[in-house]
Design a protein around this motif. Structure first.
Motif, PDB file in Angstrom:
ATOM      1  N   ASP A  51       0.805  -1.224   0.000  1.00 39.20           N
ATOM      2  CA  ASP A  51       0.000   0.000   0.000  1.00 39.20           C
ATOM      3  C   ASP A  51       0.835   1.271   0.000  1.00 39.20           C
ATOM      4  N   SER A  52       2.173   1.138  -0.124  1.00 35.39           N
ATOM      5  CA  SER A  52       3.049   2.292  -0.255  1.00 35.39           C
ATOM      6  C   SER A  52       4.303   1.863  -0.993  1.00 35.39           C
ATOM      7  N   LEU A  53       5.096   2.825  -1.423  1.00 31.19           N
ATOM      8  CA  LEU A  53       6.293   2.532  -2.205  1.00 31.19           C
ATOM      9  C   LEU A  53       7.516   2.336  -1.312  1.00 31.19           C
ATOM     10  N   LEU A  90      18.813  13.529  -7.298  1.00 36.19           N
ATOM     11  CA  LEU A  90      17.401  13.226  -7.537  1.00 36.19           C
ATOM     12  C   LEU A  90      16.597  13.277  -6.242  1.00 36.19           C
ATOM     13  N   TYR A  91      17.181  12.762  -5.151  1.00 33.50           N
ATOM     14  CA  TYR A  91      16.482  12.674  -3.870  1.00 33.50           C
ATOM     15  C   TYR A  91      17.231  13.481  -2.801  1.00 33.50           C
ATOM     16  N   PRO A  92      17.321  14.797  -2.957  1.00 33.97           N
ATOM     17  CA  PRO A  92      18.160  15.590  -2.043  1.00 33.97           C
ATOM     18  C   PRO A  92      17.669  15.613  -0.604  1.00 33.97           C
ATOM     19  N   HIS A  93      16.374  15.420  -0.390  1.00 34.31           N
ATOM     20  CA  HIS A  93      15.819  15.539   0.956  1.00 34.31           C
ATOM     21  C   HIS A  93      15.805  14.209   1.715  1.00 34.31           C
ATOM     22  N   THR A  94      16.464  13.197   1.174  1.00 35.56           N
ATOM     23  CA  THR A  94      16.440  11.876   1.801  1.00 35.56           C
ATOM     24  C   THR A  94      17.760  11.530   2.492  1.00 35.56           C
ATOM     25  N   ILE A  95      18.747  12.425   2.407  1.00 30.67           N
ATOM     26  CA  ILE A  95      20.104  12.127   2.859  1.00 30.67           C
ATOM     27  C   ILE A  95      20.324  12.629   4.284  1.00 30.67           C
ATOM     28  N   VAL A 199      15.310   5.422   4.425  1.00 33.32           N
ATOM     29  CA  VAL A 199      14.403   4.689   3.554  1.00 33.32           C
ATOM     30  C   VAL A 199      12.992   5.268   3.628  1.00 33.32           C
ATOM     31  N   PHE A 200      12.621   5.837   4.777  1.00 32.83           N
ATOM     32  CA  PHE A 200      11.259   6.371   4.901  1.00 32.83           C
ATOM     33  C   PHE A 200      11.118   7.706   4.168  1.00 32.83           C
ATOM     34  N   ARG A 201      12.154   8.547   4.202  1.00 32.19           N
ATOM     35  CA  ARG A 201      12.073   9.781   3.407  1.00 32.19           C
ATOM     36  C   ARG A 201      12.207   9.471   1.918  1.00 32.19           C
ATOM     37  N   LEU A 202      12.965   8.438   1.580  1.00 32.59           N
ATOM     38  CA  LEU A 202      13.041   8.012   0.186  1.00 32.59           C
ATOM     39  C   LEU A 202      11.679   7.539  -0.302  1.00 32.59           C
ATOM     40  N   SER A 203      11.006   6.736   0.508  1.00 33.32           N
ATOM     41  CA  SER A 203       9.660   6.284   0.178  1.00 33.32           C
ATOM     42  C   SER A 203       8.712   7.464   0.031  1.00 33.32           C
ATOM     43  N   ALA A 204       8.811   8.399   0.980  1.00 34.84           N
ATOM     44  CA  ALA A 204       7.916   9.565   0.956  1.00 34.84           C
ATOM     45  C   ALA A 204       8.153  10.431  -0.279  1.00 34.84           C
ATOM     46  N   GLN A 205       9.420  10.730  -0.586  1.00 36.27           N
ATOM     47  CA  GLN A 205       9.692  11.595  -1.734  1.00 36.27           C
ATOM     48  C   GLN A 205       9.270  10.927  -3.030  1.00 36.27           C
ATOM     49  N   ALA A 206       9.522   9.630  -3.162  1.00 35.46           N
ATOM     50  CA  ALA A 206       9.119   8.935  -4.383  1.00 35.46           C
ATOM     51  C   ALA A 206       7.601   8.956  -4.555  1.00 35.46           C
ATOM     52  N   GLU A 207       6.879   8.639  -3.478  1.00 29.69           N
ATOM     53  CA  GLU A 207       5.423   8.561  -3.578  1.00 29.69           C
ATOM     54  C   GLU A 207       4.793   9.932  -3.799  1.00 29.69           C
ATOM     55  N   LEU A 208       5.276  10.941  -3.079  1.00 28.92           N
ATOM     56  CA  LEU A 208       4.730  12.287  -3.257  1.00 28.92           C
ATOM     57  C   LEU A 208       5.048  12.830  -4.641  1.00 28.92           C
ATOM     58  N   SER A 209       6.248  12.581  -5.128  1.00 26.15           N
ATOM     59  CA  SER A 209       6.626  13.061  -6.465  1.00 26.15           C
ATOM     60  C   SER A 209       5.753  12.422  -7.536  1.00 26.15           C
ATOM     61  N   LEU A 210       5.556  11.107  -7.424  1.00 24.37           N
ATOM     62  CA  LEU A 210       4.760  10.422  -8.436  1.00 24.37           C
ATOM     63  C   LEU A 210       3.291  10.800  -8.359  1.00 24.37           C
ATOM     64  N   SER A 465       9.971  19.786   4.579  1.00 26.74           N
ATOM     65  CA  SER A 465       8.907  19.556   5.557  1.00 26.74           C
ATOM     66  C   SER A 465       7.848  18.603   5.012  1.00 26.74           C
ATOM     67  N   ASP A 466       7.468  18.774   3.727  1.00 24.74           N
ATOM     68  CA  ASP A 466       6.492  17.868   3.105  1.00 24.74           C
ATOM     69  C   ASP A 466       6.954  16.422   3.228  1.00 24.74           C
ATOM     70  N   ILE A 467       8.219  16.217   2.871  1.00 25.71           N
ATOM     71  CA  ILE A 467       8.757  14.858   2.815  1.00 25.71           C
ATOM     72  C   ILE A 467       8.898  14.274   4.212  1.00 25.71           C
ATOM     73  N   GLU A 468       9.423  15.048   5.152  1.00 31.18           N
ATOM     74  CA  GLU A 468       9.614  14.528   6.497  1.00 31.18           C
ATOM     75  C   GLU A 468       8.277  14.185   7.152  1.00 31.18           C
ATOM     76  N   GLN A 469       7.285  15.041   6.997  1.00 30.11           N
ATOM     77  CA  GLN A 469       5.987  14.777   7.610  1.00 30.11           C
ATOM     78  C   GLN A 469       5.366  13.495   7.071  1.00 30.11           C
ATOM     79  N   TYR A 470       5.441  13.306   5.758  1.00 35.42           N
ATOM     80  CA  TYR A 470       4.863  12.096   5.181  1.00 35.42           C
ATOM     81  C   TYR A 470       5.697  10.872   5.552  1.00 35.42           C
ATOM     82  N   ALA A 471       7.018  11.045   5.640  1.00 34.89           N
ATOM     83  CA  ALA A 471       7.894   9.944   6.040  1.00 34.89           C
ATOM     84  C   ALA A 471       7.576   9.472   7.458  1.00 34.89           C
ATOM     85  N   VAL A 472       7.305  10.408   8.345  1.00 37.50           N
ATOM     86  CA  VAL A 472       6.939  10.056   9.722  1.00 37.50           C
ATOM     87  C   VAL A 472       5.643   9.240   9.722  1.00 37.50           C
TER      88      VAL A 472
END
Length: 490
Positions: A51-53, A90-95, A199-210, A465-472
């Motif tokens: 149910d998530s990426l 590509l994923y600057p906010h995940t590092i 991995v959670f911010r990576l998941s969040a950024q990928a899903e939000l971007s798509l 902030s978008d990415i971190e909140q969704y990652a949490v």
């Protein structure tokens, strides 16, 4: 008819000449490829059974130079460096930007100075990449890519107090100098700019971007039950998808297998024979409430598969740590490495598959986490006070071919408009996506043109902030501490 079926039927019925690309598997490989191809102008359908990426094997490290793997070639290390740079862009906010310490224990047979030729080679290549394109300077200054420290220098750092926000490599090393048993190590100790990866911010950024990408249709909680190739059809691949109790058909011009360790199952449906390894691994989560300092990541080298296998301490916020130990009692498992036999899918033992598909018993989680804590504590005695911090991060990874040491690899192209992403490290996923885009054009499948406004609307529109909140939210939903999703480091 559910919403997913309506979207797929609408897309398949389009007379739009832009090709449709089907991607099966929404791990980091599939999600990255979907993002890249949709930004290139392709219509993409990404099908993911969860149910998530990006919910597969644990990702905690960028591998920018391959310094965790002494056994791999220098060429693979340089390839991993280049791949990591592109992934950060590509994923600057995940590092998580903090250094990694490479320490060689006394029991290890290798001289730590044997690392220097490779480190110098990787550092020089990093400088060259920056000279070619200044935007490649994403791992800090090239002169700081690695530094060496003697025992005397560490003893001097031991007397210092770490500031609340460390900014220099020396400040990051203070906890290491104060709490590691320095007599257990050979010298010098090395620091490298191999950053952490959430991995959670990576998941969040990928899903939000798509979700913002108009050319990608994301099909979550959907399982592929069959695929068929018919060269006489305009769109030759027919994909059967089961979702919400219904089965639907998707017709695509090009099919991409991004199923991770289950890639062989899709290869079997496509009547493709491939040799591959699959390995089950796990990392463990611990709380270390007695420690108030900000640690770098620490690697204590050791021979894989022995009781003295490599120990890895990966720091996060709120006193949470991720632990690896390359022994069969911790990260590795008995019979956890298997190779394909009569078909393309290696067969993991049922108990390990059950860990992936069903979960772990509390007793095994507690036992293996304590083994990981003890493994770290042989070098950091105070770490013995750490405790269980949550369920393990676990999964299986594929390795194409039969070389267990292979780390830098990307994609295999078959006939009949079919590709299989065969990355071992997450940083190789964007290079795989780029190669697929090139192959699509060679095959005669050209995308429509993207406008600059459309490109600006997806990945670049997201904030930290978008990415971190969704990652949490994702971490909580998957049953993990939210600290694993929070920013850590500089």
């Amino acid at each position: 008819m559910n919403a997913n079926q309506t979207q797929i039927n609408s897309l398949s019925a389009q007379s739009n000449p832009t090709p449709i690309v089907g991607i099966i598997g929404g791990g980091v490989a599939g999600a990255t490829t979907a993002l890249h191809l949709s930004e290139q102008g392709y219509n993409v359908v990404l099908v993911e059974k969860n149910d998530s990426l990006v919910s597969g094997p644990p990702i905690c490290h960028l591998h920018a130079g391959g310094n965790l793997y002494r056994e791999i070639s220098d060429e693979q290390c340089i390839e991993l460096l280049k791949d990591s740079i592109e992934s950060v862009k590509l994923y600057p906010h995940t590092i998580n930007r903090r250094p990694t310490v490479i320490a060689t224990p006394n029991h290890d047979q290798h001289d730590p100075q044997s690392l220097f030729p490779r480190l110098l080679q990787v550092q020089q290549h990093y400088k060259q990449l920056i000279d070619l394109d200044p935007s490649n300077k994403v791992l800090g200054e090239p002169d700081d890519y690695f530094k060496v420290f003697t025992k005397q220098q560490l003893l001097a750092l031991k007397e210092q107090q770490q500031p609340a926000h460390p900014t220099t490599i020396e400040q990051w090393l203070i906890p290491f100098a104060q709490q590691v048993d320095l007599d257990t190590l050979r010298y010098p100790v090395v620091t490298v700019q191999e950053y952490g990866w959430s991995v959670f911010r990576l998941s969040a950024q990928a899903e939000l971007s798509l979700s913002l990408e108009s050319k990608c249709q994301l099909q979550l909680s959907s399982k592929v039950t069959n695929i068929e190739f018919n060269p006489h059809q305009a769109k030759p691949w027919a994909v059967s998808i089961h979702s919400q109790g219904q089965t639907q058909q998707l017709q695509v011009d090009y099919l991409i297998n991004a199923c991770g360790f289950r890639s062989g199952s899709l290869d079997n449906l496509a009547n493709i024979k491939r040799t591959r390894l699959v390995e089950f691994k796990a990392a463990y989560v611990a709380n270390w409430d007695d420690n108030q300092l900000l640690w770098p990541e620490v690697i204590f080298h050791g021979q894989r598969g022995t009781p003295q296998g490599m120990a890895q301490l990966t720091p996060y916020g709120k006193h949470v740590y991720q632990l690896h130990g390359m022994t069969e009692d911790i990260t590795l498992f008995k019979n956890g490495l298997v190779i394909s036999d009569n078909d393309s899918q290696p067969k993991l033992p049922t108990p390990l598959l059950n860990k992936i598909d069903i979960g772990w018993s509390e007793e095994v989680v507690a036992q293996r986490t304590q083994s990981a804590i003890s493994h770290i504590a042989q070098y950091i005695p105070s770490f013995n006070s750490a405790s269980l911090g949550g369920k393990p991060l676990y999964g299986a990874q594929q390795i194409p071919g039969d070389d267990v040491s292979l780390r830098a690899t990307s994609v295999w192209f078959g006939e009949q408009n079919y590709a299989c992403i065969e990355t071992v490290k997450a940083s190789s996923c964007l290079p795989a996506a780029i190669k697929i885009a090139q192959q699509l054009k060679l095959t005669g499948l050209e995308p429509s043109h993207r406008s600059s406004a459309a490109e600006e609307s997806s990945n670049k529109a997201l904030t930290e902030s978008d990415i971190e909140q969704y990652a949490v939210r994702l971490a909580r939903r998957r049953g993990y501490p939210e600290a694993l999703a929070l920013y850590y480091g500089q």
